[in-house]
Design a protein around this motif. Structure first.
Motif, PDB file in Angstrom:
ATOM      1  N   GLY A  49       0.792  -1.225   0.000  1.00  8.64           N
ATOM      2  CA  GLY A  49       0.000   0.000   0.000  1.00  8.64           C
ATOM      3  C   GLY A  49       0.823   1.273   0.000  1.00  8.64           C
ATOM      4  O   GLY A  49       0.268   2.364  -0.042  1.00  8.64           O
TER       5      GLY A  49
ATOM      6  N   ASP B  16     -15.475  -8.932  -2.840  1.00 15.45           N
ATOM      7  CA  ASP B  16     -14.185  -9.596  -3.018  1.00 15.45           C
ATOM      8  C   ASP B  16     -14.349 -11.078  -3.324  1.00 15.45           C
ATOM      9  O   ASP B  16     -13.398 -11.852  -3.225  1.00 15.45           O
ATOM     10  N   HIS B  46      -6.151  -7.642   4.023  1.00 11.68           N
ATOM     11  CA  HIS B  46      -5.108  -6.631   3.843  1.00 11.68           C
ATOM     12  C   HIS B  46      -4.859  -5.816   5.098  1.00 11.68           C
ATOM     13  O   HIS B  46      -4.105  -4.857   5.063  1.00 11.68           O
ATOM     14  N   THR B  47      -5.532  -6.147   6.185  1.00 12.64           N
ATOM     15  CA  THR B  47      -5.258  -5.473   7.451  1.00 12.64           C
ATOM     16  C   THR B  47      -4.049  -6.129   8.089  1.00 12.64           C
ATOM     17  O   THR B  47      -4.048  -7.334   8.322  1.00 12.64           O
ATOM     18  N   SER B  92      -3.508   3.621   5.593  1.00 12.66           N
ATOM     19  CA  SER B  92      -4.729   3.674   4.782  1.00 12.66           C
ATOM     20  C   SER B  92      -4.387   4.137   3.372  1.00 12.66           C
ATOM     21  O   SER B  92      -3.260   4.521   3.086  1.00 12.66           O
ATOM     22  N   VAL B  93      -5.387   4.102   2.494  1.00 11.72           N
ATOM     23  CA  VAL B  93      -5.131   4.441   1.090  1.00 11.72           C
ATOM     24  C   VAL B  93      -4.710   5.907   0.974  1.00 11.72           C
ATOM     25  O   VAL B  93      -3.684   6.228   0.384  1.00 11.72           O
ATOM     26  N   SER B 138      -1.265  -1.594   7.925  1.00 15.26           N
ATOM     27  CA  SER B 138      -2.121  -1.513   6.748  1.00 15.26           C
ATOM     28  C   SER B 138      -3.543  -1.759   7.207  1.00 15.26           C
ATOM     29  O   SER B 138      -3.787  -2.617   8.043  1.00 15.26           O
ATOM     30  N   GLN B 139      -4.480  -0.979   6.703  1.00 14.69           N
ATOM     31  CA  GLN B 139      -5.860  -1.091   7.165  1.00 14.69           C
ATOM     32  C   GLN B 139      -6.776  -1.489   6.021  1.00 14.69           C
ATOM     33  O   GLN B 139      -6.746  -0.869   4.971  1.00 14.69           O
ATOM     34  N   ASP B 140      -7.582  -2.501   6.251  1.00 19.02           N
ATOM     35  CA  ASP B 140      -8.646  -2.814   5.305  1.00 19.02           C
ATOM     36  C   ASP B 140      -9.807  -3.441   6.071  1.00 19.02           C
ATOM     37  O   ASP B 140     -10.159  -4.592   5.854  1.00 19.02           O
ATOM     38  N   ASN B 191     -14.653  -6.247   5.052  1.00 15.20           N
ATOM     39  CA  ASN B 191     -13.498  -5.460   4.638  1.00 15.20           C
ATOM     40  C   ASN B 191     -13.855  -3.983   4.698  1.00 15.20           C
ATOM     41  O   ASN B 191     -14.974  -3.605   5.052  1.00 15.20           O
ATOM     42  N   HIS B 192     -12.904  -3.148   4.326  1.00 15.18           N
ATOM     43  CA  HIS B 192     -13.083  -1.705   4.498  1.00 15.18           C
ATOM     44  C   HIS B 192     -14.290  -1.190   3.715  1.00 15.18           C
ATOM     45  O   HIS B 192     -15.097  -0.411   4.212  1.00 15.18           O
ATOM     46  N   GLN B 193     -14.426  -1.674   2.487  1.00 18.61           N
ATOM     47  CA  GLN B 193     -15.506  -1.206   1.615  1.00 18.61           C
ATOM     48  C   GLN B 193     -16.872  -1.537   2.214  1.00 18.61           C
ATOM     49  O   GLN B 193     -17.776  -0.706   2.217  1.00 18.61           O
TER      50      GLN B 193
END
Lengths: 391, 273
Positions: A49, B16, B46-47, B92-93, B138-140, B191-193
């Motif tokens: 990321g 996903d 992805h976390t 985060s993104v 990493s956060q998801d 997930n994050h979404q």
């Protein structure tokens, strides 16, 4: 903070350690030679990321992770009056030889250091991040890499995390990790031209590295020759007596007379530094070498933790060993106090006394020279870091 | 980014590609850090989270913002569980920096501290502190769940006596609060979404039992759906517990084989292959 961390060693132990480190050659507690580094584990590209990331574990168990994240930011339109600033004018003249004026700004890089258990506005943490960013920004070349066009630039965020508790002074660890993360950092390939809104290539495989590799053929030919081939490295050097010791462990640092943080950069062979406009950076160019063309970027003295260690008491003035046993009246007490005062100021063989005063100029000069010399320590460190697989 | 719920009802697949009751890939390691008493690394999708435990030790001078939620101060009969969370700026993104005084982080810290203080045998270590520092790389989604799982693993590695694993997991519902959809399915491990769009809760249970140690719900959800979500969440926690247990056992077997630790008396029934 961490530099003045408490090491639980008695004055006798400190004296022993100091004595063995001031021998020629010095005998270090772990049997290393004075210039030898401890083994470390390094990996890059651990976080998909980010634009670039790295993780390093030192042998003493300290571990750091650095992530580099870039965002496109609109450049503030500045109304510069070149006549105001002599050095700025010089820069302009230099760059006008190229058809575009590539200028960087130190605001384009933001560095944060996180150390568990310490506030982010703790003096030590702020000092660490200032030292690391100072080395990066010292020659003014780095920010030029972040230039996209007249209107836009990359804003680079460097987040440095110390994962382990700060066992020893974490500066070299953080510096090496930052170095690797920057080497692994890539920015998307620019598709747009000129000063239009930037448009980037979706293909991450085509993204060029922030610091182009010499082995890469395609991107290197097109990119303007970068002045610094790799990011700076800050090394911790300490001196005991006239001995200069690299990569000190926590215990060794506890008896240091002087501790220096020396930042070294590498410039490509052709450019000799003319950007000595920064008052903080001392530019000393070494001779052309086969290996790395090293350049001193900054030197900082670190307050060695040894200054806070308790002094030992020589047997002569220690009442437990029968000194002044017969002291009864006030006169003898006064004598005793005077003796204690002389004992505090005079060094007694084998009795620990915290170092006082500044470093000898000669020692300081040797320390810097040892870092920079051909095939010296910085050369070795950079060679070793070359061995890390970047992907 | 709205989640296309109509697409879910067509194929019963999530964005996903998972079914409603499927966990994301969980990968964990323990003893990742040599200098600490206990450490772990955990990925849930992805976390990515790292945890370092120090202690139980004598409480040092109090520095920074540590939440002493579980058990009182250093003078109490129980050890204090001090949790410190660092959310990396690059996690985060879009880079978003959170200060240490951030209310969201403080709440996460006290939740984890209280959950672990209830499971750890803190009464064995009076006048001491267990320092847990968590790093979010990493956060998801499912951040709290990942943090609890990582902290549990690190406490196991540190050898702090505890009643059982505290395994955590998230659960959600396929339609939003406003949509009065009767046939809404519960979802496991968001997930994050999905977290952005749908109601969800984080649940942690104690070991194999159905005893809920943590239940956090920060979104509006219809009461009729809550039971289903909770049931799915508790079921997910059991799966997570199995995974955590396997990680610990594998590491234990490896350490015995390498001769790092001696084979104990109670380990005869353990398969060494």
């Amino acid at each position: 903070m961490a530099s003045t961390q408490h090491v639980l060693l008695s004055p006798a132990e400190l004296a022993y350690l100091h004595a063995s480190l001031s021998l020629t050659p010095p005998i270090r507690p772990d049997g290393r030679s004075p210039t030898q580094f401890r083994p470390l584990v390094a990996e890059t590209g651990i976080l998909p990321g980010t634009n670039g990331s790295a993780r390093i574990c030192f042998a003493d168990g300290t571990e750091a992770i650095v992530g580099v994240k870039a965002e496109v930011e609109r450049t503030r339109t500045r109304h510069d009056f070149p006549s105001l600033d002599e050095s700025a004018e010089d820069d302009d003249d230099l760059d006008d030889n190229q058809n575009e004026v590539i200028k960087g700004d130190n605001d384009w890089v933001e560095m944060t250091v996180e150390i568990p258990g310490y506030r982010d506005d703790d003096a030590g943490t702020v000092f660490l991040s200032a030292m690391l960013s100072e080395a990066l920004l010292a020659d003014g070349e780095f920010t030029k890499r972040l230039w996209i066009n007249q209107r836009f630039h990359w804003k680079l965020y460097l987040d440095i995390l110390l994962i382990s508790p700060p066992l020893s002074y974490p500066l070299p660890l953080l510096s090496l990790t930052t170095h690797l993360a920057l080497l692994a950092a890539r920015l998307p390939r620019l598709k747009s031209e000129g000063d239009e809104d930037p448009l980037f290539d979706d293909d991450w495989a085509a993204a060029p590295y922030l610091y182009p590799r010499p082995s890469e053929k395609g991107s290197k030919a097109t990119a303007p020759a970068p002045a610094a081939a790799r990011p700076p490295v800050t090394l911790l050097v300490m001196a005991v007596g006239n001995n200069i010791i690299f990569d000190p462990s926590k215990e060794e640092l506890a008896v240091a007379d002087v501790a220096l943080a020396v930042s070294v950069g590498e410039s490509s062979s052709s450019t000799t530094s003319t950007t000595s406009s920064k008052p903080t950076a001392m530019d000393i160019d070494t001779e052309e070498t086969k290996g790395h063309n090293l350049r001193l970027l900054s030197v900082r003295t670190i307050d060695p933790p040894s200054r806070l260690t308790p002094p030992g008491i020589p047997n002569a003035s220690n009442s437990a060993y029968g000194a002044n046993a017969g002291a009864k009246d006030a006169e003898k007490k006064k004598q005793q106090q005077e003796q204690a005062r002389t004992a505090e100021s005079e060094a007694v063989e084998g009795v620990w006394k915290a170092p006082r005063g500044g470093a000898k100029t000669l020692v300081m000069a040797t320390m810097v020279q040892k870092v920079l010399e051909k095939g010296g320590v910085a050369d070795e460190v950079l060679d070793a870091l070359d061995g890390v697989d970047l992907n | 980014m709205p989640l296309d719920t109509s697409a879910y009802s067509l194929a019963l697949l999530r964005v996903d590609g998972r079914r409603w009751n499927e966990l994301r890939r969980i990968h964990a390691q323990i003893r990742t850090q040599a200098a600490a008493d206990g450490s772990s690394y955990l990925e849930m999708g992805h976390t990515k989270v790292m945890c370092v435990v120090n202690g139980p030790s004598e409480p040092g001078p109090r520095r920074g913002a540590t939440s002493g939620g579980g058990g009182g101060g250093g003078q109490s009969k129980n050890a204090e569980v001090a949790v410190n969370i660092v959310i990396a700026g690059f996690s985060s993104v879009d880079r978003k920096r959170r200060g240490r005084g951030d209310k969201h982080i403080l709440e996460l810290q006290s939740t984890i501290s209280q959950a672990l203080a209830a499971s750890l045998h803190t009464h064995l270590f009076p006048h001491s502190t267990i320092n847990i520092s968590l790093h979010v790389l990493s956060q998801d989604g499912s951040l709290l769940a990942a943090l609890i799982n990582a902290a549990t693993l690190a406490c196991v590695d540190a050898g702090i006596p505890m009643t059982d694993y505290v395994a955590a997991c998230t659960a959600g519902s396929t339609s939003t609060y406003a949509a009065n959809d009767e046939g809404a399915d519960p979802l496991l491990d968001m997930n994050h979404q999905e977290e952005q769009e749908l109601p969800g809760l984080t649940v942690a249970t104690l070991g194999d039992s159905d005893r809920v140690a943590v239940l956090v719900c920060e979104s509006r959800v219809q009461v009729s759906r809550l039971e289903g979500m909770l049931a799915v969440g508790v079921d997910g926690c059991k799966q997570v517990r199995e995974i955590l247990d396997r990680v610990v056992r594998e590491k234990g077997i490896k350490m015995i084989q390498e001769g790092t630790v001696e084979r104990g008396v109670g380990l005869n029934d353990m398969e060494l292959d």
